[in-house]
Design an enzyme around this catalytic site. Sequence first.
Site, PDB file in Angstrom:
ATOM      1  N   ARG A  21      32.072  14.604  57.959  1.00 27.17           N
ATOM      2  CA  ARG A  21      32.499  13.216  57.759  1.00 27.17           C
ATOM      3  C   ARG A  21      33.959  13.143  57.309  1.00 27.17           C
ATOM      4  O   ARG A  21      34.702  12.233  57.704  1.00 27.17           O
ATOM      5  CB  ARG A  21      31.595  12.560  56.719  1.00 27.17           C
ATOM      6  CG  ARG A  21      31.836  11.079  56.501  1.00 27.17           C
ATOM      7  CD  ARG A  21      30.688  10.463  55.715  1.00 27.17           C
ATOM      8  NE  ARG A  21      30.903   9.039  55.487  1.00 27.17           N
ATOM      9  CZ  ARG A  21      31.139   8.499  54.298  1.00 27.17           C
ATOM     10  NH1 ARG A  21      31.161   9.274  53.217  1.00 27.17           N
ATOM     11  NH2 ARG A  21      31.322   7.199  54.180  1.00 27.17           N
ATOM     12  N   HIS A  61      36.716  10.877  59.148  1.00 21.65           N
ATOM     13  CA  HIS A  61      37.471   9.837  58.452  1.00 21.65           C
ATOM     14  C   HIS A  61      38.966  10.140  58.449  1.00 21.65           C
ATOM     15  O   HIS A  61      39.787   9.225  58.329  1.00 21.65           O
ATOM     16  CB  HIS A  61      36.954   9.676  57.026  1.00 21.65           C
ATOM     17  CG  HIS A  61      35.700   8.868  56.941  1.00 21.65           C
ATOM     18  ND1 HIS A  61      35.504   7.880  56.003  1.00 21.65           N
ATOM     19  CD2 HIS A  61      34.558   8.885  57.684  1.00 21.65           C
ATOM     20  CE1 HIS A  61      34.314   7.331  56.174  1.00 21.65           C
ATOM     21  NE2 HIS A  61      33.721   7.933  57.186  1.00 21.65           N
ATOM     22  N   ASP A  62      39.311  11.408  58.577  1.00 28.53           N
ATOM     23  CA  ASP A  62      40.721  11.763  58.720  1.00 28.53           C
ATOM     24  C   ASP A  62      41.232  11.355  60.103  1.00 28.53           C
ATOM     25  O   ASP A  62      42.241  10.647  60.224  1.00 28.53           O
ATOM     26  CB  ASP A  62      40.903  13.268  58.512  1.00 28.53           C
ATOM     27  CG  ASP A  62      42.355  13.704  58.663  1.00 28.53           C
ATOM     28  OD1 ASP A  62      43.244  12.963  58.178  1.00 28.53           O
ATOM     29  OD2 ASP A  62      42.609  14.763  59.249  1.00 28.53           O
ATOM     30  N   VAL A 110      41.962   7.638  61.288  1.00 27.17           N
ATOM     31  CA  VAL A 110      43.058   6.907  60.646  1.00 27.17           C
ATOM     32  C   VAL A 110      44.356   7.676  60.883  1.00 27.17           C
ATOM     33  O   VAL A 110      44.551   8.747  60.324  1.00 27.17           O
ATOM     34  CB  VAL A 110      42.804   6.726  59.134  1.00 27.17           C
ATOM     35  CG1 VAL A 110      43.961   5.976  58.481  1.00 27.17           C
ATOM     36  CG2 VAL A 110      41.485   5.997  58.904  1.00 27.17           C
ATOM     37  N   GLY A 160      45.221   9.597  63.160  1.00 28.81           N
ATOM     38  CA  GLY A 160      45.076  10.907  63.776  1.00 28.81           C
ATOM     39  C   GLY A 160      44.662  12.000  62.813  1.00 28.81           C
ATOM     40  O   GLY A 160      44.584  11.804  61.601  1.00 28.81           O
ATOM     41  N   ASP A 213      45.505  14.431  60.736  1.00 29.82           N
ATOM     42  CA  ASP A 213      46.723  14.870  60.066  1.00 29.82           C
ATOM     43  C   ASP A 213      46.528  15.148  58.578  1.00 29.82           C
ATOM     44  O   ASP A 213      47.496  15.300  57.839  1.00 29.82           O
ATOM     45  CB  ASP A 213      47.826  13.822  60.249  1.00 29.82           C
ATOM     46  CG  ASP A 213      47.436  12.458  59.668  1.00 29.82           C
ATOM     47  OD1 ASP A 213      46.312  12.333  59.124  1.00 29.82           O
ATOM     48  OD2 ASP A 213      48.242  11.513  59.759  1.00 29.82           O
ATOM     49  N   ASN A 261      35.687   4.934  51.880  1.00 27.37           N
ATOM     50  CA  ASN A 261      35.864   6.277  51.323  1.00 27.37           C
ATOM     51  C   ASN A 261      35.593   6.382  49.826  1.00 27.37           C
ATOM     52  O   ASN A 261      35.143   7.429  49.340  1.00 27.37           O
ATOM     53  CB  ASN A 261      37.295   6.767  51.584  1.00 27.37           C
ATOM     54  CG  ASN A 261      37.630   6.845  53.060  1.00 27.37           C
ATOM     55  OD1 ASN A 261      36.745   7.031  53.896  1.00 27.37           O
ATOM     56  ND2 ASN A 261      38.909   6.700  53.389  1.00 27.37           N
ATOM     57  N   HIS A 264      24.679  12.053  62.325  1.00 21.79           N
ATOM     58  CA  HIS A 264      23.768  11.552  61.296  1.00 21.79           C
ATOM     59  C   HIS A 264      22.424  12.270  61.300  1.00 21.79           C
ATOM     60  O   HIS A 264      21.492  11.840  60.625  1.00 21.79           O
ATOM     61  CB  HIS A 264      23.563  10.048  61.463  1.00 21.79           C
ATOM     62  CG  HIS A 264      24.730   9.235  61.024  1.00 21.79           C
ATOM     63  ND1 HIS A 264      24.745   7.853  61.017  1.00 21.79           N
ATOM     64  CD2 HIS A 264      25.957   9.606  60.558  1.00 21.79           C
ATOM     65  CE1 HIS A 264      25.910   7.417  60.581  1.00 21.79           C
ATOM     66  NE2 HIS A 264      26.664   8.465  60.296  1.00 21.79           N
ATOM     67  N   THR A 276      14.305  16.330  59.732  1.00 25.31           N
ATOM     68  CA  THR A 276      14.920  17.634  59.448  1.00 25.31           C
ATOM     69  C   THR A 276      16.280  17.384  58.815  1.00 25.31           C
ATOM     70  O   THR A 276      17.317  17.572  59.452  1.00 25.31           O
ATOM     71  CB  THR A 276      15.075  18.475  60.739  1.00 25.31           C
ATOM     72  OG1 THR A 276      15.777  17.679  61.727  1.00 25.31           O
ATOM     73  CG2 THR A 276      13.731  18.894  61.300  1.00 25.31           C
ATOM     74  N   ASP A 334      20.103  18.985  64.546  1.00 26.09           N
ATOM     75  CA  ASP A 334      19.319  18.987  65.772  1.00 26.09           C
ATOM     76  C   ASP A 334      19.305  17.587  66.367  1.00 26.09           C
ATOM     77  O   ASP A 334      20.106  16.735  65.981  1.00 26.09           O
ATOM     78  CB  ASP A 334      17.900  19.504  65.500  1.00 26.09           C
ATOM     79  CG  ASP A 334      17.178  18.688  64.419  1.00 26.09           C
ATOM     80  OD1 ASP A 334      17.636  17.565  64.111  1.00 26.09           O
ATOM     81  OD2 ASP A 334      16.169  19.172  63.886  1.00 26.09           O
TER      82      ASP A 334
END
Length: 339
Positions: free
Chosen positions: A78, A82-83, A86, A88, A90, A110, A209, A257, A262
């Site tokens: 995640r 999230h990087d 926003v 790209g 970076d 965040n 997820h 699981t 999976d």
Amino acid sequence: MAEIKLRICLLICLISIISASSVIPSAITHVSSFVPDLSSQMSTTFYVNKCPGALLIIKEEITRAVLNDRRLGASLLRLHFHDCFVQGCDASILLKDTPNFKGEQNARPNANSLRGYEIIDKVKAILETRCPNVVSCADILAVAARDSVVALGGPIWPVRVGRKDSTTANLNAANSDLPSPFLDLKGLIDAFKKKGFSAEEMVALSGSHTIGQAKCALIRPRIYNENNVQSQYRSSLQKTCPKSGGDNNLSPLDATTPNFFDNAYYQNLLNQKGLLHSDQQLYKGGFGPLDYKVSAYASNPLLFRLDFANAMVKMGNLSPLTGNQGQIRKYCSIVNKVY
């Protein structure tokens, strides 16, 4: 004459690929993602001579950490997402607020939510000892996401490295561009389209997820107000997420699981066991535009693994900084000082 024949052959091959793509779109997409971008300064071998063993160090540290705390695998995946969504891939997400600088860590999606900063810092410190000012924080994030998924039984994919770290962050974009768990299907499609992803790729990436957890505050509206929740599943969730209080209580995104990567996430959607509102939006009881893709992944785990890996390659290539752009931060949480 030879040049004309070559052009004709290339044209025939192109027509064949386009025709086949309607029959086996996933395989074609998979192949196309690995066609090298000759303009890019990134490659899977970028550190072979610059910092031998760098990727192995990342793998060993991440694998050890994830196997010790399996939830961390989802957190690192995640963090990369999230990087990249926003400005790209970076490492802007790693920059902390200062009196003169506003980062992205306190954006609504965040704040009090993202985890994994410490292990990234630990890996960076090890690499700085081995190869000072060589391996970027952005590359560590990208490789850590892949290695986390692999550690939990998921697919492997090639990660091109050679990214630089940003000297800026974008709080406003973090608030506006990261998809909300309360989005309806159209909102999800639009959010991913803005970053260049198709609706089908959005469904594949949502398979992340299959690991991780969500807070009660994010699922309360769904489990108390929505009709498309399987009754026993609803009851079990309400035991840990009351109508009031317990906002930070956690429930697994995949109750089947929860610690293994999976395709159970998609099988859950078929049975109205999507934890988040945005999860269940992908499957609308056989009448939705993307139901066919959810059903395909639910019944074909190999197809899901292939498409997820392919989409993650694309994710990692979102607007990277390379060459003279950006910098290699010494510490991932702060921009290098200029003397």
